[in-house]
Write an enzyme that holds these catalytic residues in place. Structure first.
Site, short mmCIF file in Angstrom:
data_model
loop_
_atom_site.label_atom_id
_atom_site.label_comp_id
_atom_site.label_asym_id
_atom_site.label_seq_id
_atom_site.Cartn_x
_atom_site.Cartn_y
_atom_site.Cartn_z
N ASN A 10 -78.45 46.48 -64.52
CA ASN A 10 -80.49 46.74 -64.17
C ASN A 10 -81.03 47.40 -65.21
O ASN A 10 -81.86 46.59 -64.83
CB ASN A 10 -80.10 48.85 -63.90
CG ASN A 10 -79.49 49.86 -64.69
OD1 ASN A 10 -78.83 49.12 -65.31
ND2 ASN A 10 -80.66 50.28 -65.26
N LYS A 211 -67.80 46.02 -68.98
CA LYS A 211 -68.57 46.61 -70.44
C LYS A 211 -68.31 47.99 -70.88
O LYS A 211 -68.59 48.29 -72.00
CB LYS A 211 -69.54 46.63 -69.21
CG LYS A 211 -70.46 46.45 -70.59
CD LYS A 211 -71.50 47.57 -69.87
CE LYS A 211 -71.86 47.47 -68.00
NZ LYS A 211 -72.45 49.31 -68.22
N LYS A 273 -67.01 54.47 -65.31
CA LYS A 273 -68.22 54.09 -66.56
C LYS A 273 -67.76 56.02 -67.32
O LYS A 273 -67.92 56.21 -68.67
CB LYS A 273 -69.67 54.56 -66.46
CG LYS A 273 -69.85 53.79 -66.07
CD LYS A 273 -72.23 53.50 -65.47
CE LYS A 273 -71.82 52.79 -64.98
NZ LYS A 273 -72.00 51.06 -65.23
P1 ADP Z 1 -74.02 48.91 -64.02
O1 ADP Z 1 -74.95 48.11 -63.92
O2 ADP Z 1 -75.10 49.99 -64.73
O3 ADP Z 1 -73.06 49.49 -65.77
P2 ADP Z 1 -73.33 49.80 -61.84
O4 ADP Z 1 -74.03 49.01 -60.44
O5 ADP Z 1 -72.03 49.00 -62.18
O6 ADP Z 1 -73.85 50.16 -62.69
O7 ADP Z 1 -72.48 51.85 -61.01
C1 ADP Z 1 -73.60 52.52 -61.25
C2 ADP Z 1 -74.08 52.61 -59.76
O8 ADP Z 1 -73.00 52.97 -59.26
C3 ADP Z 1 -75.07 53.39 -59.21
O9 ADP Z 1 -76.01 52.23 -59.17
C4 ADP Z 1 -74.54 54.27 -57.86
O10 ADP Z 1 -75.01 53.43 -57.10
C5 ADP Z 1 -73.35 53.84 -58.21
N1 ADP Z 1 -72.25 55.28 -57.86
C6 ADP Z 1 -71.25 55.44 -57.37
N2 ADP Z 1 -70.46 56.70 -57.39
C7 ADP Z 1 -71.90 57.55 -58.15
C8 ADP Z 1 -71.36 58.64 -58.23
N3 ADP Z 1 -70.42 59.67 -58.06
N4 ADP Z 1 -73.07 59.05 -58.69
C9 ADP Z 1 -73.92 58.95 -59.30
N5 ADP Z 1 -73.23 56.74 -59.29
C10 ADP Z 1 -72.02 56.51 -58.53
MG MG Z 2 -75.05 47.50 -61.39
#
Ligand code: ADP
Ligand code: MG
Length: 312
Positions: A10, A211, A273
């Site tokens: 993002n 990542k 994460k």
């Molecule tokens: P990035 O592209 O920043 O690495 P991701 O899209 O892989 O991020 O992961 C972030 C997303 O994880 C959030 O936008 C949300 O939709 C999702 N998500 C899944 N489970 C959870 C949770 N328990 N708490 C918060 N977000 C969550």
């Molecule tokens: Mg994402």
């Protein structure tokens, strides 16, 4: 203080997910403005970044141009995105630093990360990448040795190995540049996956590294004080997507492992994460934070922001 900041997809694309060059440049400018603020406050910052959308675009080019120019392997795609995003981030960061009158420069390092040739991912790939295709199109690519899976209504999707990162080969170069005063961009996309052959030579492999797990490994290799994972949500959330949803604040790493075991964090997104921040702290790191770009300065300075994981 030394910090590793991991930027999610993002942070590199438009809010609506578009990834035209101008969208990526605008997103990089916003992110690097926050980084410049940290640097101006005297923090040594190392930046790493995701590359999912960018590798996805390269794969489409590979497919469409295969009859004209030879497709390049996934490790090359990783290297290419480190180069392009490194360049975009350097331009944005140098501009933000200059505007603030901070006498520091950026440097991007093409970074290799070693994985095990015997990682289970190479025999049973699990990580979906690229676009969905029809069964017929997927079949053609399977004839060329790729693994594709039927994902139902959306069509077929390629799956590849996502091996465990074992060693950031170029961490010493990153460390030396930080010591020399550079703001370093490194290990993009989790690092270019390489294996060490029996004769000692390194060789790229067809895989993608997570990542966030790559970030945790680099953070420990160069002994940063704080690991910050910046994504598009301000906190990890318990009971995510339900009426009981509640943002998670400060927890110990043991508490975080317990919550992960209860299944609060989705495996393809928040799960890695959470795993990454836990690994960092379990291996001696002082503090790790999951939050969004708006809160990264607070996350570093120790204000009450984001989901904070600390030693038990
Ligand atoms: P990035 O592209 O920043 O690495 P991701 O899209 O892989 O991020 O992961 C972030 C997303 O994880 C959030 O936008 C949300 O939709 C999702 N998500 C899944 N489970 C959870 C949770 N328990 N708490 C918060 N977000 C969550
Ligand atoms: Mg994402």
């Amino acid at each position: 203080m030394k910090v590793l900041l991991a930027l999610g997809g993002n942070a590199m694309t438009n809010v609506d997910g578009r990834a035209r060059p101008e969208d990526q440049i605008a997103a990089a400018e916003a992110a690097m403005e926050a980084v410049a603020g940290l640097v101006a406050a005297g923090v040594d910052v190392v930046v790493t970044h995701g590359n999912g959308p960018q590798v996805g675009n390269l794969l489409v080019k590979n497919e469409l141009a295969a009859a004209v120019v030879p497709p390049v392997p996934l490790d090359w795609c990783g290297a290419q995105t480190q180069g392009t995003l490194g360049f975009v981030l350097m331009d944005a960061l140098d501009a933000s630093l200059a505007r603030r009158g901070v006498d520091k420069r950026s440097a991007a390092v093409v970074t290799r990360t070693r994985v095990d040739a015997d990682d289970a991912g190479f025999t049973s790939p699990t990580k979906p990448i690229g676009r969905f295709l029809s069964a017929e199109e997927a079949g053609h690519l399977m004839d060329h040795g790729e693994t594709w899976q039927d994902r139902g209504e959306k069509g077929w999707r390629r799956v590849v190995a996502s091996p465990e990162p074992l060693e950031v080969i170029d961490a010493p170069a990153v460390h030396a540049l930080v010591e020399a005063g550079f703001v370093v961009i490194a290990n993009g996309g989790g690092g270019i996956p390489v294996v060490r052959r029996e004769d000692g030579v390194l060789e790229g492999v067809e895989a993608v590294i997570d990542k966030d797990l790559g970030a945790a490994l680099l953070a420990r290799s160069i002994t940063v004080d704080v690991l910050v994972i910046a994504t598009d949500v301000p906190n990890a959330v318990l009971h995510y997507g339900t009426p009981e949803a509640a943002p998670l604040g400060r927890v110990t790493v043991a508490e975080m492992r317990g919550l992960a075991a209860e299944g609060h964090f989705a495996s393809g997104s928040m799960g890695p994460k959470v795993d990454a921040v836990c690994r960092f702290v379990e291996n001696g790191g002082g503090r790790a934070v999951i939050t969004n770009l708006d809160h990264i300065v607070d996350a570093v300075t120790g204000e009450d922001a984001g989901t904070v994981v600390v030693p038990n």
